[in-house]
Write a protein that holds these residues in place. Structure first.
Motif, PDB file in Angstrom:
ATOM      1  N   ASP A 500      73.006  37.449 -13.990  1.00 27.25           N
ATOM      2  CA  ASP A 500      71.818  37.989 -14.652  1.00 27.25           C
ATOM      3  C   ASP A 500      70.578  37.616 -13.842  1.00 27.25           C
ATOM      4  O   ASP A 500      70.637  36.820 -12.902  1.00 27.25           O
ATOM      5  N   ALA A 501      69.455  38.175 -14.208  1.00 28.12           N
ATOM      6  CA  ALA A 501      68.230  38.009 -13.422  1.00 28.12           C
ATOM      7  C   ALA A 501      67.827  36.547 -13.294  1.00 28.12           C
ATOM      8  O   ALA A 501      67.409  36.087 -12.225  1.00 28.12           O
ATOM      9  N   GLU A 502      67.961  35.785 -14.393  1.00 27.41           N
ATOM     10  CA  GLU A 502      67.531  34.384 -14.378  1.00 27.41           C
ATOM     11  C   GLU A 502      68.403  33.558 -13.434  1.00 27.41           C
ATOM     12  O   GLU A 502      67.911  32.771 -12.634  1.00 27.41           O
ATOM     13  N   LYS A 503      69.709  33.755 -13.506  1.00 33.47           N
ATOM     14  CA  LYS A 503      70.610  32.982 -12.655  1.00 33.47           C
ATOM     15  C   LYS A 503      70.529  33.424 -11.209  1.00 33.47           C
ATOM     16  O   LYS A 503      70.602  32.603 -10.286  1.00 33.47           O
ATOM     17  N   ALA A 504      70.362  34.729 -10.993  1.00 36.88           N
ATOM     18  CA  ALA A 504      70.289  35.237  -9.628  1.00 36.88           C
ATOM     19  C   ALA A 504      69.092  34.674  -8.886  1.00 36.88           C
ATOM     20  O   ALA A 504      69.149  34.466  -7.675  1.00 36.88           O
ATOM     21  N   ALA A 505      67.990  34.408  -9.605  1.00 34.72           N
ATOM     22  CA  ALA A 505      66.774  33.911  -8.975  1.00 34.72           C
ATOM     23  C   ALA A 505      66.988  32.543  -8.337  1.00 34.72           C
ATOM     24  O   ALA A 505      66.328  32.200  -7.347  1.00 34.72           O
ATOM     25  N   THR A 506      67.905  31.763  -8.890  1.00 34.16           N
ATOM     26  CA  THR A 506      68.143  30.415  -8.363  1.00 34.16           C
ATOM     27  C   THR A 506      69.464  30.289  -7.615  1.00 34.16           C
ATOM     28  O   THR A 506      69.604  29.448  -6.737  1.00 34.16           O
ATOM     29  N   VAL A 516      72.922  33.500   0.910  1.00 34.33           N
ATOM     30  CA  VAL A 516      74.230  32.948   0.552  1.00 34.33           C
ATOM     31  C   VAL A 516      74.267  32.721  -0.955  1.00 34.33           C
ATOM     32  O   VAL A 516      73.229  32.620  -1.614  1.00 34.33           O
ATOM     33  N   TYR A 517      75.471  32.643  -1.483  1.00 33.26           N
ATOM     34  CA  TYR A 517      75.679  32.328  -2.901  1.00 33.26           C
ATOM     35  C   TYR A 517      76.787  31.290  -2.987  1.00 33.26           C
ATOM     36  O   TYR A 517      77.840  31.440  -2.351  1.00 33.26           O
TER      37      TYR A 517
END
Length: 791
Positions: A500-506, A516-517
């Motif tokens: 989701d947007a919140e998790k993707a930001a960090t 990288v992820y």
């Protein structure tokens, strides 16, 4: 036939077909006795039956075929003329062979079938005098008028031991009751009365046609297979492909309908089409042994030519793949085998000097794995020396010395697939021209496969091919990017990750300019599909969808806008213009009628893994321009890590090549120093908690119980160091940090990040603690007083 192995079954099928053809050829040969072509064809057939029967230990079959081969050889060479008697003898041989095959099929062995009669007939016909041979047609004409009187007289001088043995075959092929004819000649040979034996295959075949005690009829092995032209199978496969496309469209349409009968009919159509597709695909599957069977001779001849003793071992001969792919990998596989014998395996003298057996071993292994066929070519030879590969690549202008210095060992080994690359000292008829390995890779990738190479100097080399089972119809994941749809073959897909947007930001980080992820503790390089095509993503809500793909032994994440569906697609070739782009392996028509391009996962992987080179290049630049970083300290980014005892350190992100997790069990020692094997090299380790005198939260005894260690890898040129921390916390911006010159040994000061005092690591001191010689030959390295980070 349940007890027979596949080799015997194939032999029986082929031999039955050959015997039927022999009957026709022998009869036709009587009309054209001088036909060299037909005689040669008959000879080859009998020779094949004889050779295979000897290999399978069918002694009687080999015996009767051998005497027949002798006669045919002399007929073919012109030493004998074909007469009706000799034709009859050969036909008797065919009948006897057929009877033996029937016994082998029903009982698994030759049983009590008598071959002496056929052997005697052919032997006698071989010794038939020329004048009798010329008179044979006249004797046959008169025999039609008075057979009882003329037949014995005609043969009186032709038979030395058993006149009746020669008489019998004249009547045997046409009239089963013929044994009464020889009786007047001599009483003793009447014992040959069972001469109808050549006609016995018919009763012998009954058990194969109909079982006893009311059992259901069983089909003979010759009737259980049929030869079909490959072009007909290709046409059938194309029709099934079109059926699958139509099935997909109908299923999608039906799924939107409320009519239950229509839905039920659609489901039934889906099931039948799937079963038909599977059945047709099976008709094209062949064991890889079809191409492996030719390799023992290749290895033997090449070994003798090179003065080497090589033993070939094969595992997984029964592994099946599509006939088209089988033909496509034949030449690449042969080239790899020749390369292993020529370049890989040493001479007996060199092997003995290295403490190895004088005989080299070349292993071929095949297996099914994750919807692919994996084929490995493994030798126990000298292996590949990356240093020699690098020197040759520089000499041929394939890479520069600077580029080579930044390459990992695995990347150096991949240079052998570059066009024009060769390490051979001289050009021979085996190798040395610099062509071949690049063609091998090109051909394998052209069919959607990949090639990997692993080597250990002195121990050997493993070349691994990963090949799809079929090219025609494959399961795929349909994705969307910038409003367009693309298909990803599922054989390369490992999993899907949605953020989701919140998790993707960090969660999505940037190291050395590459995204990288961290997926379950492992860094995953990311490729934005929209960036690859130069498009603008139509997703603006911050949501990130990652397709985790695997290619050439490595994983990467492909970021797409959204996932549409999974379905079986029919692969269609693309035009030259699209193919030249290098990102598409084909095209397909989706269930809704739209066209989707099939992504080339290997090409995308090369883009993703190029980040490693970028990271090394950025690291080299960072080390050479440390003073510039000091001047722009307000804009530097830092990697925040815990080292135990509540202490935290900040490390300039410019000095981080990559983040890794290593197994604690892989840590070894060289003297008093800890090391780990990493990407073909030995990396020295420095544990920051011990280096900085921190008290680990695990304690020295407990930290060894951890399964994995968090490692920060610093690399420059061909040297690397692993810095072990307790935990990676965050990546932070240093622009607003409050700095202080309060420090200690191994530190460059301190700063406040997130309301907590954080120590600034002296990266150079940590590197030298692990590897004192790290900068020994680096003229561009900063002096001891220079700082690698701004304070």
């Amino acid at each position: 036939m349940d007890g027979l192995d596949d080799i015997v079954e194939d032999f029986l099928v082929e031999s039955h077909e050959n015997l039927d053809q022999l009957d026709r050829d022998l009869v036709a040969l009587e009309q054209e006795p001088n036909s060299r072509e037909r005689l040669s064809s008959i000879f080859r057939t009998i020779h094949t039956i004889k050779g295979t029967s000897g290999f399978l230990a069918f002694g009687k079959l080999e015996q009767v075929a051998h005497v027949g081969e002798n006669m045919l050889s002399r007929l073919r060479d012109g030493a004998l003329e074909l007469t009706p008697r000799r034709t009859d003898a050969l036909l008797t041989m065919v009948d006897t062979v057929r009877e033996l095959l029937g016994s082998i099929e029903t009982t698994g062995g030759e049983g009590s079938v008598d071959v002496e009669l056929a052997v005697a007939l052919i032997s006698a016909a071989l010794e038939e005098p020329a004048e009798d041979a010329a008179a044979a047609p006249a004797d046959e004409s008169s025999a039609a008028e008075s057979p009882a009187a003329d037949s014995p007289a005609a043969d009186a001088d032709a038979v030395e031991e058993s006149p009746a043995a020669v008489e019998t075959p004249f009547e045997t092929p046409a009239v089963v009751e013929a044994p009464a004819v020889p009786a007047p000649v001599a009483p003793a040979p009447v014992a040959v009365a069972p001469a109808p034996a050549p006609a016995a295959p018919k009763p012998a075949a009954k058990p194969a046609a109909a079982g006893e005690d009311g059992e259901a009829p069983r089909r003979a092995v010759a009737d259980s297979t049929i030869r079909v032209d490959v072009d007909l199978l290709d046409a059938l496969m194309q029709l099934v492909g079109e059926l699958v496309l139509t099935r997909n469209q109908i299923v999608q349409y039906v799924s939107r309908q409320a009519d239950t009968d229509l839905v039920r009919a659609g489901q039934r159509l889906n099931l039948i089409a799937s079963e038909l597709q599977e059945g047709v695909m099976k008709t094209r599957m062949q064991p890889i042994d079809h191409i492996w069977s030719k390799l023992p001779r290749v290895v033997r001849d090449l070994g003798m030519q090179c003065g080497k003793t090589v033993r070939l071992a094969m595992e997984g001969n029964e592994t099946e793949l599509d006939k088209t792919l089988l033909e496509a990998v034949k030449d690449p596989l042969t080239h790899l085998v020749r390369n292993s014998v020529d370049h890989g395996i040493e001479t007996p003298e060199a092997r003995r000097a290295a403490g190895k057996p004088s005989e080299g071993v070349l292993s071929l292994r095949a297996r099914h794995e994750s919807g692919q066929v994996v084929v490995e070519v493994i030798d126990d030879g000298a292996g590949i020396d990356p240093a020699k590969i690098g020197e040759s690549a520089i000499r041929k202008g394939l890479v520069t010395a600077e580029q080579l210095a930044r390459m990992a060992t695995a990347d150096v080994l991949q240079l052998i697939f570059a066009p024009g690359f060769s390490t051979a000292a001289a050009v021979t008829n085996v190798s040395g021209r610099g062509v071949g390995m690049d063609v091998v890779k090109t051909n394998i990738e052209a069919i959607g496969g990949t090639i990997e190479i692993e080597s250990e100097p002195g121990r050997g080399t493993c070349t691994r091919l990963r090949i799809p089972l079929t090219l025609a119809i494959v399961p795929a994941l349909t994705v969307e990017c910038a409003g367009d749809r693309y298909a990803i073959p599922q054989v390369s897909l490992q999993e899907l990750v949605s953020l989701d947007a919140e998790k993707a930001a960090t969660a999505v980080e940037e190291i050395g300019g590459a995204q990288v992820y961290r997926l379950r503790g492992e860094l995953l390089p990311l490729v934005q599909l929209a960036d690859v095509f130069g498009l603008t993503s139509d997703r603006h809500d911050g949501h990130v969808v990652i397709a985790v793909l695997r290619s050439e032994g490595r994983r990467f994440g492909l970021v797409v806008d959204r996932v549409i569906n999974t379905e079986e697609i029919v692969v269609k070739a693309v035009g030259a213009q699209l193919k030249s782009i290098g990102l598409y392996s084909g095209a397909t028509v989706l269930g809704d009628g739209t066209v989707a391009l099939i992504l080339d996962v290997q090409a995308l992987a090369r883009r993703a893994l190029r980040a490693e080179t970028v990271e090394r290049a950025d690291q080299r630049t960072a080390a050479a321009t440390a003073a510039t970083h000091a001047a722009t300290a307000d804009r530097s980014r830092m990697l925040l890590a815990a080292i135990g005892g509540g202490r935290r350190v900040a490390i300039p992100l410019d000095t981080v090549t990559r983040l890794e997790q290593i197994k604690t069990a892989t840590v070894e020692r060289v003297g008093s120093r800890e090391v780990v094997q990493y990407r073909g090299a030995i990396l020295p380790i420095v544990r920051l908690d011990r280096h900085l005198g921190a008290t680990s939260s695990y304690g020295y005894g407990e930290e060894e119980a951890k399964d994995t260690l968090e490692v920060i890898v610093y690399a420059d040129r061909d040297r690397s160091v692993a810095i072990v921390v307790e935990e990676i916390l965050d990546i932070i911006d240093d622009s607003e940090a409050k700095h202080s010159d309060i420090d200690d040994m191994g530190l460059l000061g301190s700063a406040v990040f997130g309301d907590k005092v954080t120590e600034l690591l002296d990266v150079r001191a940590a590197i030298l603690a692990a590897d004192p010689g790290f900068y020994a030959f680096d003229t561009t390295a900063p002096a001891a007083s220079d700082d690698l980070m701004a304070v």
